[in-house]
Enzyme design. Sequence first.
Site, mmCIF file in Angstrom:
data_model
loop_
_atom_site.group_PDB
_atom_site.id
_atom_site.type_symbol
_atom_site.label_atom_id
_atom_site.label_comp_id
_atom_site.label_asym_id
_atom_site.label_seq_id
_atom_site.Cartn_x
_atom_site.Cartn_y
_atom_site.Cartn_z
ATOM 1 N N LYS A 269 0.811 -1.226 0.000
ATOM 2 C CA LYS A 269 0.000 0.000 0.000
ATOM 3 C C LYS A 269 0.847 1.281 0.000
ATOM 4 O O LYS A 269 0.418 2.304 -0.512
ATOM 5 C CB LYS A 269 -0.964 0.007 1.179
ATOM 6 N N GLU B 155 -10.220 7.284 3.857
ATOM 7 C CA GLU B 155 -10.961 6.375 4.732
ATOM 8 C C GLU B 155 -10.075 5.165 4.991
ATOM 9 O O GLU B 155 -9.139 4.905 4.258
ATOM 10 C CB GLU B 155 -12.247 5.913 4.045
ATOM 11 N N SER C 23 1.575 -9.765 -1.234
ATOM 12 C CA SER C 23 1.260 -8.347 -1.055
ATOM 13 C C SER C 23 1.678 -7.790 0.303
ATOM 14 O O SER C 23 1.937 -6.601 0.426
ATOM 15 C CB SER C 23 -0.225 -8.111 -1.286
HETATM 16 C C1 LIG Z 1 -5.108 -4.001 1.586
HETATM 17 C C2 LIG Z 1 -4.405 -5.249 1.276
HETATM 18 C C3 LIG Z 1 -4.796 -6.072 0.193
HETATM 19 C C4 LIG Z 1 -5.990 -5.791 -0.659
HETATM 20 O O1 LIG Z 1 -5.971 -4.624 -1.380
HETATM 21 P P1 LIG Z 1 -5.774 -4.561 -2.953
HETATM 22 O O2 LIG Z 1 -6.115 -3.169 -3.302
HETATM 23 O O3 LIG Z 1 -6.709 -5.566 -3.569
HETATM 24 O O4 LIG Z 1 -4.370 -4.915 -3.231
HETATM 25 C C5 LIG Z 1 -4.046 -7.199 -0.083
HETATM 26 N N1 LIG Z 1 -2.974 -7.532 0.672
HETATM 27 C C6 LIG Z 1 -2.576 -6.782 1.725
HETATM 28 C C7 LIG Z 1 -1.389 -7.225 2.503
HETATM 29 C C8 LIG Z 1 -3.282 -5.617 2.067
HETATM 30 O O5 LIG Z 1 -2.880 -4.884 3.119
#
Ligand SMILES: *Cc1c(COP(=O)(O)O)cnc(C)c1O
Length: 405
Positions: A101, A123, A388
């Site tokens: 993020k 938000e 992610s």
């Molecule tokens: C917020 C988050 C997501 C989901 O958000 P996307 O916009 O779909 O990428 C996925 N993995 C992690 C670790 C997150 O913090």
Amino acid sequence: MIFNNIDFDTYFKNYPDENGYYGRYGGAYVSDELKKAMQETTEAYFTICKSSKFISELRRIRREFQGRPTPVSYLERLSGTLGNVQLYVKREDLNHTGAHKLNHCMGEALLAKYMGKKKVIAETGAGQHGVALATAAAYFGLECDIHMGSVDIKKQAPNVARMKILGANVVEVTHGLATLKEAVDSAFDAYAKDYKNSIYCIGSVVGPHPFPMMVRDFQSVVGIEAREQFVEMTGELPDAVVACVGGGSNSMGMFSGFLNYPVDIYGVEPLGLGPKLGDHAASLQYGTEGIMHGFNSVMLKDENGDPAPVYSVASGLDYPSSGPEHAFLRDLGRVKYDVVSDEEAIDAFFTLSRLEGIIPAIESSHAVAYGMKLAKEMGKGSVLICLSGRGDKDMDYIIEKYGIR
Ligand SMILES: *Cc1c(COP(=O)(O)O)cnc(C)c1O
């Protein structure tokens, strides 16, 4: 590469179009007042973010502060259990703050600074986006207002503490169900009243144009790095790329590096407890076309056509819609979307931890679970998974609810 009549050599020039559409999806369904603010942001994005000064500053910040490039890791022990398929992960868990993020938050906050804005507004649901934006605001010396439902404030105490330590102002939203949807409405209202001073920083590839485009472009560093690193490591492209889809930002970033290459692409949505409405958050799988939060995309609806309650063990994935570009790529057939349940994600969480020494976020565990399933089906070849984020934030909850496996 031409796929289904779309020329992917020029894809990023043509999508979105000037009104923010990816085929029939996208757009900016907001009040006239907010429309002006969105236009201002769009113009600023094209003039400022495409300038070499902005690009080189963001590149330096990513290297010196964020810890980019993040590596690609070969999962040797896990691959050994899956026959003849080699699994790799792109390590967004090693980004500062522990997830992808920050890639778009640093870009959005740097844009705010160039535009002369004093404040960033957003938000947050589970608090991950709020923490990433509060981090970016502290770095650039901007004020930061994070709107959050009172229910979420109670549930996400550690992230609320992080935001406050980072100097953000957490605005409690008490109306309605007092969760993410109300927080979005409240943040939009605050922004509409104060858009001369502030900029709205959305948390994924959702919301009105230009956000789905802007967030995709800031996240595309993930896919571009991953492709170059993978080719350098192995001498070829991966056969398949996998990422989890909540709003869709880590996946869109990853996919944008591969759309124009002969690689199979898979987006993974949360099936939660099962396919019954209310038990999952798989909007691309089970949703229908609809407008919410300022954009037209797919949506899980209740009997009145309003956004339905959604559920996933991964709070970062439980959103009743997905970014418009995902809906477009799904219809086109360029990306295949499938689902993974809570149970499968929990299994993958422990498997990756035990076999590789990487504790994944429960969101990312969905992508890992699907990568493992896919490997078994493929029999040979290679799969590159977008990891992610890291799982430290999920450990207590998982041990309490599921025990140690
Ligand atoms: C917020 C988050 C997501 C989901 O958000 P996307 O916009 O779909 O990428 C996925 N993995 C992690 C670790 C997150 O913090």
